[in-house]
Scaffold this active site. Sequence first.
Site, short mmCIF file in Angstrom:
data_model
loop_
_atom_site.label_atom_id
_atom_site.label_comp_id
_atom_site.label_asym_id
_atom_site.label_seq_id
_atom_site.Cartn_x
_atom_site.Cartn_y
_atom_site.Cartn_z
N LYS A 211 -4.18 -14.61 4.52
CA LYS A 211 -3.13 -15.03 5.46
C LYS A 211 -3.70 -15.41 6.82
CE LYS A 211 0.81 -13.45 3.04
NZ LYS A 211 1.81 -12.43 2.77
N ARG A 246 -1.33 -7.70 -3.54
CA ARG A 246 -1.16 -9.04 -4.10
C ARG A 246 -2.28 -9.90 -3.53
NH1 ARG A 246 1.06 -13.82 -2.55
NH2 ARG A 246 2.26 -15.00 -4.08
N1 PMM Z 1 3.18 -13.59 0.27
C1 PMM Z 1 3.35 -14.84 -0.19
C2 PMM Z 1 4.17 -15.08 -1.30
N2 PMM Z 1 4.79 -14.08 -1.93
N3 PMM Z 1 5.23 -11.78 -2.14
C3 PMM Z 1 5.08 -10.52 -1.70
N4 PMM Z 1 5.70 -9.51 -2.33
N5 PMM Z 1 4.31 -10.22 -0.62
C4 PMM Z 1 3.65 -11.19 0.07
O1 PMM Z 1 2.98 -10.86 1.06
C5 PMM Z 1 3.80 -12.55 -0.36
C6 PMM Z 1 4.62 -12.80 -1.49
C7 PMM Z 1 2.69 -15.98 0.50
O2 PMM Z 1 1.36 -16.06 0.13
P1 PMM Z 1 0.75 -17.26 -0.78
O3 PMM Z 1 1.30 -18.52 -0.21
O4 PMM Z 1 -0.70 -17.09 -0.59
O5 PMM Z 1 1.17 -17.01 -2.20
#
Ligand code: PMM
Length: 273
Positions: A211, A246
């Site tokens: 992030k 995640r």
């Molecule tokens: N971050 C992203 C997408 N989905 N879901 C959860 N539960 N927690 C998160 O921090 C989260 C998520 C965005 O990240 P990406 O674009 O790298 O998938």
Amino acid sequence: MPPFAVMGVVNVTPDSFSDGGRFLEVDRAVDHGRALAAAGAALVDVGGESTRPGSDPVPAPVERDRVVPVVAALAAAGVVVSVDTMKSEVAAAALDNGASLVNDVSSGRHDPGMLPTIADRGAGVVLMHMQGEPRTMQQDPRYGDVVAEVAAFLAERVQAARAAGVDPGSVLVDPGIGFGKTIRHNLDLLAAIGEIGRVASAPVLVGASRKSFLGRLSGVADPSARDDATLATTVWSLRAGARAVRVHDVATTVRAVRFLDVVARATPEGVAA
Ligand code: PMM
């Protein structure tokens, strides 16, 4: 769920809408998901709508058509799948095609049908905190006490999930790193993972992988070069009481988590079996 679970990320947000591109896209996503499971991911999170800061929503049928073939193929291959969506229509289709869990960054607030859909199918859920919505959430986020507010929000959403009939043993909470948060807010939340889990009465999942706050703190502009900073945050989160992360780089994360377990079991005589 194992004592500490690694969730791998598979984003199916295609840049090509031609048929050929579409099949390639599905194949690539399935191969990637299988590789993440083989590397030790306890579950693989499939998403068809970007929730990055500034991103626009995607219509439900488009999102559904992106994720369902990937979910179905991964589930058929024995992979435990979660679907990253805010829409009950997409969640229902994914759950009916083999997904076990819904990862809803809106905690069931975006779509009133979401929690009943999850309860109906006996599925699990990740309830995440987000201030505002993806398109505008990073424009001057403000809190009085970020930890208290996020913890109270998650406790309320856990109650809402229970009231809707979701199995209380299948609920995880997530402070929503980067979702309407400054760097300071993210750091305060990471320092308070144990408290957040206690207040919400649920295991905590942390999603900090690659992030932008890690980029700003480490001076690394390229997201795919932020895995060192991500791994440090994972180790921190684990020590602070998180039960799941995640991440994009599953293989290194799983090896590091296993090594931490070896260290935890080590005595002067050696490592207990
Ligand atoms: N971050 C992203 C997408 N989905 N879901 C959860 N539960 N927690 C998160 O921090 C989260 C998520 C965005 O990240 P990406 O674009 O790298 O998938």
